[in-house]
Motif scaffolding. Structure first.
Motif, short mmCIF file in Angstrom:
data_model
loop_
_atom_site.label_atom_id
_atom_site.label_comp_id
_atom_site.label_asym_id
_atom_site.label_seq_id
_atom_site.Cartn_x
_atom_site.Cartn_y
_atom_site.Cartn_z
N GLY A 81 13.82 -47.25 -9.46
CA GLY A 81 14.82 -46.73 -8.54
C GLY A 81 16.24 -47.03 -8.97
N ALA A 82 16.46 -48.27 -9.39
CA ALA A 82 17.81 -48.66 -9.83
C ALA A 82 18.18 -47.99 -11.15
N SER A 83 17.19 -47.51 -11.90
CA SER A 83 17.46 -46.83 -13.16
C SER A 83 17.80 -45.35 -12.96
N LEU A 84 17.63 -44.85 -11.75
CA LEU A 84 17.96 -43.45 -11.51
C LEU A 84 19.47 -43.23 -11.66
N PRO A 85 19.86 -42.11 -12.25
CA PRO A 85 21.30 -41.81 -12.36
C PRO A 85 21.94 -41.59 -11.01
N GLU A 86 23.28 -41.51 -11.01
CA GLU A 86 23.98 -41.25 -9.77
C GLU A 86 23.79 -39.81 -9.30
N ARG A 87 23.56 -38.89 -10.22
CA ARG A 87 23.41 -37.48 -9.87
C ARG A 87 21.92 -37.14 -9.83
N LEU A 149 13.16 -39.07 2.15
CA LEU A 149 13.41 -39.90 0.96
C LEU A 149 14.79 -40.55 0.96
N LEU A 150 15.74 -39.96 1.67
CA LEU A 150 17.13 -40.37 1.51
C LEU A 150 17.41 -41.82 1.92
N PRO A 151 16.83 -42.35 3.02
CA PRO A 151 17.11 -43.76 3.33
C PRO A 151 16.69 -44.71 2.20
N PHE A 152 15.62 -44.38 1.50
CA PHE A 152 15.22 -45.22 0.36
C PHE A 152 16.27 -45.13 -0.75
N LEU A 153 16.75 -43.92 -1.03
CA LEU A 153 17.78 -43.77 -2.06
C LEU A 153 19.06 -44.48 -1.66
N PRO A 158 22.65 -50.08 -7.26
CA PRO A 158 23.26 -49.09 -8.16
C PRO A 158 22.65 -49.15 -9.54
N GLN A 159 22.79 -48.06 -10.27
CA GLN A 159 22.35 -48.02 -11.65
C GLN A 159 23.08 -49.09 -12.44
N GLN A 160 22.35 -49.71 -13.38
CA GLN A 160 22.95 -50.77 -14.20
C GLN A 160 24.22 -50.27 -14.89
N GLY A 161 25.27 -51.06 -14.78
CA GLY A 161 26.53 -50.70 -15.39
C GLY A 161 27.36 -49.73 -14.58
N LYS A 162 26.83 -49.31 -13.40
CA LYS A 162 27.54 -48.35 -12.56
C LYS A 162 27.80 -48.92 -11.18
N GLU A 163 28.02 -50.22 -11.10
CA GLU A 163 28.26 -50.87 -9.81
C GLU A 163 29.44 -50.20 -9.10
#
Length: 300
Positions: A81-87, A149-153, A158-163
């Motif tokens: 989940g944390a590896s998912l991109p922002e888009r 799904l949205l509450p889980f997202l 945040p994605q690593q390096g994208k805090e």
């Protein structure tokens, strides 16, 4: 700007923000513990890329464990989940029968009790430029399979390096099972993803799907195994064919096929199962069962 308000809060998941956040975080924590005791296939190349996930969309009492385990499954030192991109492009089935065959919510915000998620206007416009996608809110208004799904997202780190970055979504309601239409839509999605990545932005794909509905436990697990074997083989044609041949009521078979067509256009796809369960675990009813599976997929 249009806002899509929640329609199943208080039924599929808690309507009170504090209770909802507590439940989601508890399911993610439990999923992390489960993933630690049931490691996934380690044979993939360490450089393999995670492109997206298939997630179930029933009430959390039934499928929350699968949601938590899939999103919390370990990936390159963090969670999937944390590896998912922002888009994120989210592909869902059309349970209502309303709207366009490939309906894209074009702009604005989707709200949950935890707040809003912005629609990725640029990605929505890129999709609607080709591949049969059209701007359409009607198909989404009473469709629960993205909302759940949205509450889980919203609760993911945040994605690593994208805090500090926030995730945006492109909601797509897939109301067709036509092979050629899904193929063309998959190719168009792959092209839109490539264009974004040329500009330095990664795009993830979320497929919202439950598995077979309302057979008994034995029949449901058999049918789900048939469907999952095709999804895990990254065979979109095979998935559509086996679902039709065996009358498997996997509601998101078409969105999953679309995602796999896109994955093939982007490279050499792989997929693996994170967790499988049925509603009988929560309800105790083995006579009228729904299956739930969490998959992750990507490129070698």
């Amino acid at each position: 700007m249009p806002e899509r308000m929640p329609v199943v809060a208080g039924r599929f998941y808690p309507a009170a923000p504090d209770a909802l956040q507590a439940e989601v975080r508890s399911l993610l924590a439990a999923g992390k513990s489960y993933s630690a005791t049931a490691p996934l296939d380690p044979s993939h190349n360490p450089s393999a890329r995670l492109c997206g996930l298939m997630l179930p969309h029933a009430g959390y009492a039934y499928c929350g464990k699968v949601l938590g385990a899939t999103l919390a499954s370990p990936w390159n030192g963090t969670s999937a989940g944390a590896s998912l991109p922002e888009r994120l492009v989210i592909l869902c089935p059309n349970h209502t029968g309303r709207g366009a065959p490939l309906g894209v919510w074009p702009q604005g915000m989707w709200r949950t009790p935890l707040g809003g998620m912005n629609v990725d206007v640029a990605m929505a416009a890129a999709l609607c430029d080709k591949g049969g996608y059209v701007p359409d809110m009607q198909s989404h208004l009473d469709e629960h399979s993205i909302e759940v799904l949205l509450p889980f997202l919203q609760c993911l780190p945040p994605q690593q390096g994208k805090e500090g970055a926030t995730r945006s979504i492109t909601p797509v309601c897939v109301g067709t099972t036509h092979h050629k239409t899904l193929l063309q839509a998959g190719l168009a999605l792959a092209d839109a993803v490539r264009q974004c990545e040329k500009l330095g932005d990664r795009v993830g794909i979320i497929v919202s799907s439950d598995m077979n509905h309302f057979d008994n436990q034995e029949s449901t697990m058999h049918k789900d195994a048939l469907g999952l074997s095709q999804a895990l083989a990254c065979d979109p044609e095979g998935l559509l064919a086996v679902v039709e041949r065996h009358k498997i009521t996997m509601c998101g078979a078409a969105p999953m096929a679309l995602a796999l067509f896109a994955a093939h256009a982007l490279g050499e796809p792989w997929a693996e199962l994170c967790m499988y369960d049925t509603s009988a675990t929560a309800s105790g009813d083995t006579h009228r069962v729904v299956g739930y599976a969490g998959l992750r997929f990507g490129l070698a």
